[in-house]
Design an enzyme around this catalytic site. Structure first.
Site, PDB file in Angstrom:
ATOM      1  N   ASP A  31       9.081 -19.944 -10.033  1.00 48.78           N
ATOM      2  CA  ASP A  31       8.307 -21.158 -10.313  1.00 48.78           C
ATOM      3  C   ASP A  31       7.580 -21.136 -11.658  1.00 48.78           C
ATOM      4  O   ASP A  31       6.744 -21.991 -11.932  1.00 48.78           O
ATOM      5  CB  ASP A  31       7.316 -21.446  -9.181  1.00 48.78           C
ATOM      6  CG  ASP A  31       6.406 -20.272  -8.875  1.00 48.78           C
ATOM      7  OD1 ASP A  31       6.009 -19.550  -9.806  1.00 48.78           O
ATOM      8  OD2 ASP A  31       6.091 -20.066  -7.689  1.00 48.78           O
TER       9      ASP A  31
ATOM     10  N   ARG B 234       4.264 -23.546 -15.601  1.00 51.89           N
ATOM     11  CA  ARG B 234       4.274 -23.419 -14.139  1.00 51.89           C
ATOM     12  C   ARG B 234       4.805 -24.738 -13.597  1.00 51.89           C
ATOM     13  O   ARG B 234       4.332 -25.810 -13.974  1.00 51.89           O
ATOM     14  CB  ARG B 234       2.850 -23.151 -13.649  1.00 51.89           C
ATOM     15  CG  ARG B 234       2.662 -23.156 -12.142  1.00 51.89           C
ATOM     16  CD  ARG B 234       3.361 -21.980 -11.498  1.00 51.89           C
ATOM     17  NE  ARG B 234       2.970 -21.791 -10.131  1.00 51.89           N
ATOM     18  CZ  ARG B 234       3.412 -22.483  -9.099  1.00 51.89           C
ATOM     19  NH1 ARG B 234       4.248 -23.487  -9.272  1.00 51.89           N
ATOM     20  NH2 ARG B 234       3.007 -22.207  -7.891  1.00 51.89           N
TER      21      ARG B 234
ATOM     22  N   ASP C 224       6.309 -23.642  -4.948  1.00 52.65           N
ATOM     23  CA  ASP C 224       5.876 -22.246  -4.910  1.00 52.65           C
ATOM     24  C   ASP C 224       7.045 -21.433  -4.390  1.00 52.65           C
ATOM     25  O   ASP C 224       7.637 -21.777  -3.353  1.00 52.65           O
ATOM     26  CB  ASP C 224       4.666 -22.100  -3.987  1.00 52.65           C
ATOM     27  CG  ASP C 224       4.023 -20.734  -4.081  1.00 52.65           C
ATOM     28  OD1 ASP C 224       4.099 -20.101  -5.160  1.00 52.65           O
ATOM     29  OD2 ASP C 224       3.427 -20.288  -3.091  1.00 52.65           O
ATOM     30  N   THR C 225       7.400 -20.388  -5.114  1.00 52.54           N
ATOM     31  CA  THR C 225       8.488 -19.520  -4.677  1.00 52.54           C
ATOM     32  C   THR C 225       7.923 -18.153  -4.307  1.00 52.54           C
ATOM     33  O   THR C 225       6.833 -17.795  -4.756  1.00 52.54           O
ATOM     34  CB  THR C 225       9.565 -19.364  -5.775  1.00 52.54           C
ATOM     35  OG1 THR C 225       8.978 -18.768  -6.933  1.00 52.54           O
ATOM     36  CG2 THR C 225      10.198 -20.702  -6.127  1.00 52.54           C
TER      37      THR C 225
ATOM     38  N   GLU D 114       6.885 -14.410  -4.356  1.00 54.28           N
ATOM     39  CA  GLU D 114       6.464 -13.624  -5.522  1.00 54.28           C
ATOM     40  C   GLU D 114       7.431 -12.484  -5.837  1.00 54.28           C
ATOM     41  O   GLU D 114       7.956 -11.835  -4.948  1.00 54.28           O
ATOM     42  CB  GLU D 114       5.071 -13.033  -5.287  1.00 54.28           C
ATOM     43  CG  GLU D 114       3.966 -14.047  -5.229  1.00 54.28           C
ATOM     44  CD  GLU D 114       3.785 -14.840  -6.512  1.00 54.28           C
ATOM     45  OE1 GLU D 114       3.994 -14.291  -7.617  1.00 54.28           O
ATOM     46  OE2 GLU D 114       3.449 -16.025  -6.412  1.00 54.28           O
TER      47      GLU D 114
ATOM     48  N   ARG E  57      -1.499 -21.998 -19.194  1.00 60.97           N
ATOM     49  CA  ARG E  57      -0.102 -22.385 -19.051  1.00 60.97           C
ATOM     50  C   ARG E  57      -0.042 -23.892 -18.877  1.00 60.97           C
ATOM     51  O   ARG E  57      -1.039 -24.526 -18.525  1.00 60.97           O
ATOM     52  CB  ARG E  57       0.535 -21.690 -17.851  1.00 60.97           C
ATOM     53  CG  ARG E  57      -0.125 -22.067 -16.539  1.00 60.97           C
ATOM     54  CD  ARG E  57       0.362 -21.254 -15.390  1.00 60.97           C
ATOM     55  NE  ARG E  57      -0.314 -21.689 -14.186  1.00 60.97           N
ATOM     56  CZ  ARG E  57      -0.285 -21.042 -13.057  1.00 60.97           C
ATOM     57  NH1 ARG E  57       0.385 -19.933 -12.959  1.00 60.97           N
ATOM     58  NH2 ARG E  57      -0.913 -21.501 -12.003  1.00 60.97           N
TER      59      ARG E  57
END
Length: 131
Positions: free
Chosen positions: A10, A24, A29-30, A32, A76
């Site tokens: 992500d 981002r 959300d992927t 970790e 970011r």
């Protein structure tokens, strides 16, 4: 922007006007793979590989979200990432089961992303597969 690196499923790095920026992906959300405090999570490597296959070494279009501009805190950009053919990468990751709809903060495509996650779960795609 040109994608120079995929950090994980992500988060990517892009070159914009000669500068490297961390991006981002909004609303996804992927699992970790890079958190030094945790082991690699289930399906994290697959999610990173999927994002890499979609964007690395390609030109993409970045769009912000009028509802969620919360990325500056982590130095970011927080963006929707589109391929040149119009594919919304954030949504495709969820649609194919490589990530979850990240709904902690509101964003304009939240309901669409929730529906994509439900569909992926019901169809057993990606991390929702029965294994």
């Amino acid at each position: 922007a040109f994608v120079t690196r995929v950090i994980d499923g992500d988060t990517i790095e892009v070159r914009i006007n000669g500068r490297i920026e961390k991006v981002r992906l909004i609303g996804v959300d992927t699992p970790e793979t890079k958190d030094p405090r945790k082991p690699v999570e289930y399906f994290g490597e697959e999610a990173s590989a999927f994002t890499t296959s979609l964007v690395k070494g390609r030109h993409v279009i970045l769009r912000d979200d009028p509802v969620n501009q919360n990325g500056a805190r982590y130095h970011r950009l927080l963006r929707y990432v589109f391929l040149e053919d119009g594919t919304l990468v954030n949504a495709e990751i969820i649609r194919q089961g490589y990530g979850f709809a990240y709904t902690k903060y509101p964003f304009s495509l939240m309901e669409e992303f929730r529906e994509l996650q439900q569909e992926a779960r019901e169809e057993g795609r990606g991390l929702w597969a029965e294994e």
